[in-house]
Design a protein around this motif. Structure first.
Motif, PDB file in Angstrom:
ATOM      1  N   GLN A   1       0.816  -1.225   0.000  1.00 50.21           N
ATOM      2  CA  GLN A   1       0.000   0.000   0.000  1.00 50.21           C
ATOM      3  C   GLN A   1       0.845   1.268   0.000  1.00 50.21           C
ATOM      4  O   GLN A   1       0.387   2.329  -0.417  1.00 50.21           O
ATOM      5  CB  GLN A   1      -0.951   0.001   1.211  1.00 50.21           C
ATOM      6  CG  GLN A   1      -2.023   1.091   1.135  1.00 50.21           C
ATOM      7  CD  GLN A   1      -2.950   1.082   2.339  1.00 50.21           C
ATOM      8  OE1 GLN A   1      -2.846   0.217   3.217  1.00 50.21           O
ATOM      9  NE2 GLN A   1      -3.860   2.040   2.395  1.00 50.21           N
ATOM     10  N   VAL A   2       2.083   1.169   0.461  1.00 53.64           N
ATOM     11  CA  VAL A   2       2.963   2.331   0.547  1.00 53.64           C
ATOM     12  C   VAL A   2       3.918   2.350  -0.639  1.00 53.64           C
ATOM     13  O   VAL A   2       4.589   1.354  -0.934  1.00 53.64           O
ATOM     14  CB  VAL A   2       3.754   2.327   1.870  1.00 53.64           C
ATOM     15  CG1 VAL A   2       4.773   3.465   1.887  1.00 53.64           C
ATOM     16  CG2 VAL A   2       2.808   2.452   3.062  1.00 53.64           C
ATOM     17  N   GLU A   3       3.989   3.491  -1.312  1.00 59.60           N
ATOM     18  CA  GLU A   3       4.941   3.718  -2.397  1.00 59.60           C
ATOM     19  C   GLU A   3       5.854   4.871  -1.979  1.00 59.60           C
ATOM     20  O   GLU A   3       5.423   5.782  -1.274  1.00 59.60           O
ATOM     21  CB  GLU A   3       4.202   4.040  -3.695  1.00 59.60           C
ATOM     22  CG  GLU A   3       3.227   2.936  -4.091  1.00 59.60           C
ATOM     23  CD  GLU A   3       2.443   3.251  -5.359  1.00 59.60           C
ATOM     24  OE1 GLU A   3       2.878   4.144  -6.123  1.00 59.60           O
ATOM     25  OE2 GLU A   3       1.397   2.604  -5.579  1.00 59.60           O
ATOM     26  N   TYR A   4       7.106   4.850  -2.433  1.00 55.68           N
ATOM     27  CA  TYR A   4       8.100   5.798  -1.975  1.00 55.68           C
ATOM     28  C   TYR A   4       8.549   6.741  -3.089  1.00 55.68           C
ATOM     29  O   TYR A   4       8.739   6.321  -4.240  1.00 55.68           O
ATOM     30  CB  TYR A   4       9.332   5.067  -1.442  1.00 55.68           C
ATOM     31  CG  TYR A   4       9.067   4.174  -0.261  1.00 55.68           C
ATOM     32  CD1 TYR A   4       9.031   4.687   1.027  1.00 55.68           C
ATOM     33  CD2 TYR A   4       8.862   2.801  -0.427  1.00 55.68           C
ATOM     34  CE1 TYR A   4       8.797   3.865   2.130  1.00 55.68           C
ATOM     35  CE2 TYR A   4       8.638   1.971   0.661  1.00 55.68           C
ATOM     36  CZ  TYR A   4       8.604   2.505   1.932  1.00 55.68           C
ATOM     37  OH  TYR A   4       8.369   1.680   3.009  1.00 55.68           O
ATOM     38  N   ILE A   5       8.758   8.007  -2.718  1.00 56.19           N
ATOM     39  CA  ILE A   5       9.336   8.988  -3.638  1.00 56.19           C
ATOM     40  C   ILE A   5      10.314   9.854  -2.861  1.00 56.19           C
ATOM     41  O   ILE A   5      10.184  10.042  -1.645  1.00 56.19           O
ATOM     42  CB  ILE A   5       8.254   9.871  -4.302  1.00 56.19           C
ATOM     43  CG1 ILE A   5       7.418  10.616  -3.263  1.00 56.19           C
ATOM     44  CG2 ILE A   5       7.357   9.049  -5.206  1.00 56.19           C
ATOM     45  CD1 ILE A   5       6.385  11.568  -3.855  1.00 56.19           C
ATOM     46  N   SER A   6      11.320  10.389  -3.572  1.00 49.07           N
ATOM     47  CA  SER A   6      12.273  11.283  -2.917  1.00 49.07           C
ATOM     48  C   SER A   6      13.066  12.081  -3.949  1.00 49.07           C
ATOM     49  O   SER A   6      13.314  11.603  -5.064  1.00 49.07           O
ATOM     50  CB  SER A   6      13.247  10.505  -2.026  1.00 49.07           C
ATOM     51  OG  SER A   6      14.088  11.412  -1.314  1.00 49.07           O
ATOM     52  N   PHE A   7      13.459  13.289  -3.548  1.00 49.51           N
ATOM     53  CA  PHE A   7      14.382  14.097  -4.340  1.00 49.51           C
ATOM     54  C   PHE A   7      15.823  13.638  -4.152  1.00 49.51           C
ATOM     55  O   PHE A   7      16.698  14.012  -4.931  1.00 49.51           O
ATOM     56  CB  PHE A   7      14.285  15.574  -3.934  1.00 49.51           C
ATOM     57  CG  PHE A   7      13.111  16.295  -4.512  1.00 49.51           C
ATOM     58  CD1 PHE A   7      13.193  16.903  -5.750  1.00 49.51           C
ATOM     59  CD2 PHE A   7      11.913  16.386  -3.812  1.00 49.51           C
ATOM     60  CE1 PHE A   7      12.115  17.580  -6.294  1.00 49.51           C
ATOM     61  CE2 PHE A   7      10.828  17.061  -4.341  1.00 49.51           C
ATOM     62  CZ  PHE A   7      10.934  17.667  -5.586  1.00 49.51           C
ATOM     63  N   SER A   8      16.078  12.885  -3.113  1.00 51.19           N
ATOM     64  CA  SER A   8      17.438  12.439  -2.802  1.00 51.19           C
ATOM     65  C   SER A   8      17.747  11.114  -3.494  1.00 51.19           C
ATOM     66  O   SER A   8      17.073  10.102  -3.250  1.00 51.19           O
ATOM     67  CB  SER A   8      17.603  12.265  -1.291  1.00 51.19           C
ATOM     68  OG  SER A   8      18.773  11.529  -0.990  1.00 51.19           O
ATOM     69  N   MET A   9      18.778  11.110  -4.323  1.00 50.56           N
ATOM     70  CA  MET A   9      19.191   9.861  -4.968  1.00 50.56           C
ATOM     71  C   MET A   9      19.661   8.860  -3.918  1.00 50.56           C
ATOM     72  O   MET A   9      19.396   7.653  -4.025  1.00 50.56           O
ATOM     73  CB  MET A   9      20.305  10.125  -5.982  1.00 50.56           C
ATOM     74  CG  MET A   9      20.751   8.884  -6.748  1.00 50.56           C
ATOM     75  SD  MET A   9      19.444   8.196  -7.789  1.00 50.56           S
ATOM     76  CE  MET A   9      19.490   9.395  -9.149  1.00 50.56           C
ATOM     77  N   ASN A  10      20.343   9.345  -2.903  1.00 49.41           N
ATOM     78  CA  ASN A  10      20.803   8.449  -1.844  1.00 49.41           C
ATOM     79  C   ASN A  10      19.630   7.750  -1.166  1.00 49.41           C
ATOM     80  O   ASN A  10      19.677   6.535  -0.923  1.00 49.41           O
ATOM     81  CB  ASN A  10      21.607   9.224  -0.797  1.00 49.41           C
ATOM     82  CG  ASN A  10      22.002   8.345   0.380  1.00 49.41           C
ATOM     83  OD1 ASN A  10      22.711   7.352   0.230  1.00 49.41           O
ATOM     84  ND2 ASN A  10      21.527   8.693   1.573  1.00 49.41           N
ATOM     85  N   ILE A  11      18.568   8.501  -0.886  1.00 46.96           N
ATOM     86  CA  ILE A  11      17.393   7.899  -0.258  1.00 46.96           C
ATOM     87  C   ILE A  11      16.793   6.835  -1.168  1.00 46.96           C
ATOM     88  O   ILE A  11      16.464   5.728  -0.716  1.00 46.96           O
ATOM     89  CB  ILE A  11      16.356   8.982   0.097  1.00 46.96           C
ATOM     90  CG1 ILE A  11      16.835   9.775   1.328  1.00 46.96           C
ATOM     91  CG2 ILE A  11      14.978   8.367   0.363  1.00 46.96           C
ATOM     92  CD1 ILE A  11      15.965  10.963   1.680  1.00 46.96           C
ATOM     93  N   CYS A  12      16.672   7.131  -2.450  1.00 45.01           N
ATOM     94  CA  CYS A  12      16.127   6.144  -3.392  1.00 45.01           C
ATOM     95  C   CYS A  12      16.999   4.890  -3.429  1.00 45.01           C
ATOM     96  O   CYS A  12      16.483   3.759  -3.445  1.00 45.01           O
ATOM     97  CB  CYS A  12      16.015   6.754  -4.784  1.00 45.01           C
ATOM     98  SG  CYS A  12      14.710   8.000  -4.946  1.00 45.01           S
ATOM     99  N   GLU A  13      18.314   5.074  -3.423  1.00 46.45           N
ATOM    100  CA  GLU A  13      19.221   3.924  -3.452  1.00 46.45           C
ATOM    101  C   GLU A  13      19.116   3.100  -2.176  1.00 46.45           C
ATOM    102  O   GLU A  13      19.184   1.860  -2.217  1.00 46.45           O
ATOM    103  CB  GLU A  13      20.645   4.410  -3.665  1.00 46.45           C
ATOM    104  CG  GLU A  13      20.891   4.971  -5.062  1.00 46.45           C
ATOM    105  CD  GLU A  13      22.238   5.625  -5.232  1.00 46.45           C
ATOM    106  OE1 GLU A  13      22.649   5.857  -6.385  1.00 46.45           O
ATOM    107  OE2 GLU A  13      22.911   5.920  -4.205  1.00 46.45           O
TER     108      GLU A  13
END
Length: 258
Positions: A150-162
């Motif tokens: 149910q939870v999807e993730y987004i971020s401006f930080s490439m480090n966070i995405c990685e």
């Protein structure tokens, strides 16, 4: 040779189908442009669910004592969240009178709204160490609530995405900064782009490239209905907007629904 050509045609058909699914609506910071609501409030989440849109986006920040709170800015009422323990923040009020929510509060409320996706934006932090800690805490909370789907993730930080790719590789993870070609994100294991409207309007080839790679395409924040229509025509998967009802109506009209 004939079999090979058949397989290639099937693959091209699959790519086409990926890009032609009906566009869905994500309420930006929840559905807050209505009575009794406020950005990133639980009311805005509930109202997004009542509007029957695909998802409700919200933002999270890490406090000094490692609590995760729901707020767009890194400060609230002039108080820096990262430098402040939660005990000094917990009674602060949003514009609709709600107290500042924790991620735990939001997940508990969201789990009851089974038809609504929670689009969780993890804000960049001062250091990679802080970002890594925030990701670890957040993913752990989502897993404990059994809300991975149910939870999807987004971020401006490439480090966070990685870091998200490492800790929850099967989740929907999209990069926000709008400055990297889809193929380069795909190579990192990131499976979506969530790009600024002006960027995708200027680079529609990125929409096609992402779809060819099996990636989802979201576009933010689209409040002009003419641009909404352009993104529908470009067959993006999601439109993030402050006007979810109007956007949903336009999508239905475009799809020929009554």
């Amino acid at each position: 040779m004939k079999l090979s050509k058949l397989m290639m045609a099937f693959a091209m058909c699959a790519v086409t189908l990926t890009g032609t699914a009906q566009t869905k609506v994500i309420a930006h910071r929840g559905y807050w442009k209505c009575e009794g609501s406020a950005q990133n409030s639980i009311a805005s989440l509930t109202k997004a669910a009542e509007a029957k849109v695909y998802g409700s986006e919200f933002d999270v920040q890490l406090t000094k004592d490692k609590e995760i709170v729901v707020n767009h800015d890194d400060s609230i009422q002039g108080i820096c969240i990262f430098d402040t323990p939660f005990a000094e923040l917990k009674d602060l009020k949003l514009s609709n009178g709600e107290k500042l929510s924790t991620l735990d509060d939001y997940l508990v409320a969201g789990k009851k709204l089974t038809g609504t996706q929670l689009i969780l934006e993890i804000k960049p932090h001062r250091t990679e160490e802080a970002e890594n800690e925030a990701v670890r805490i957040i993913v752990d909370k989502v897993k404990k609530m059994r809300m991975e789907k149910q939870v999807e993730y987004i971020s401006f930080s490439m480090n966070i995405c990685e870091q998200l790719v490492k800790l929850t590789p099967d989740s929907e993870i999209a990069y926000l900064k709008s400055d990297v070609a889809p193929k380069d994100l795909k190579a990192k294991g990131i499976n979506g782009i969530d790009y600024y409207i002006k960027v995708l309007a200027e680079k529609p080839e990125w929409i096609a490239e992402a779809h060819q790679l099996g990636m989802k395409v979201n576009v933010w924040t689209v409040n002009d209905m003419e641009m909404v229509q352009k993104m529908i025509d470009q067959q993006v998967d999601y439109i993030t907007t402050d006007y979810p009802l109007e956007t949903e109506k336009l999508i239905r009209k475009d799809g020929g629904d009554s």
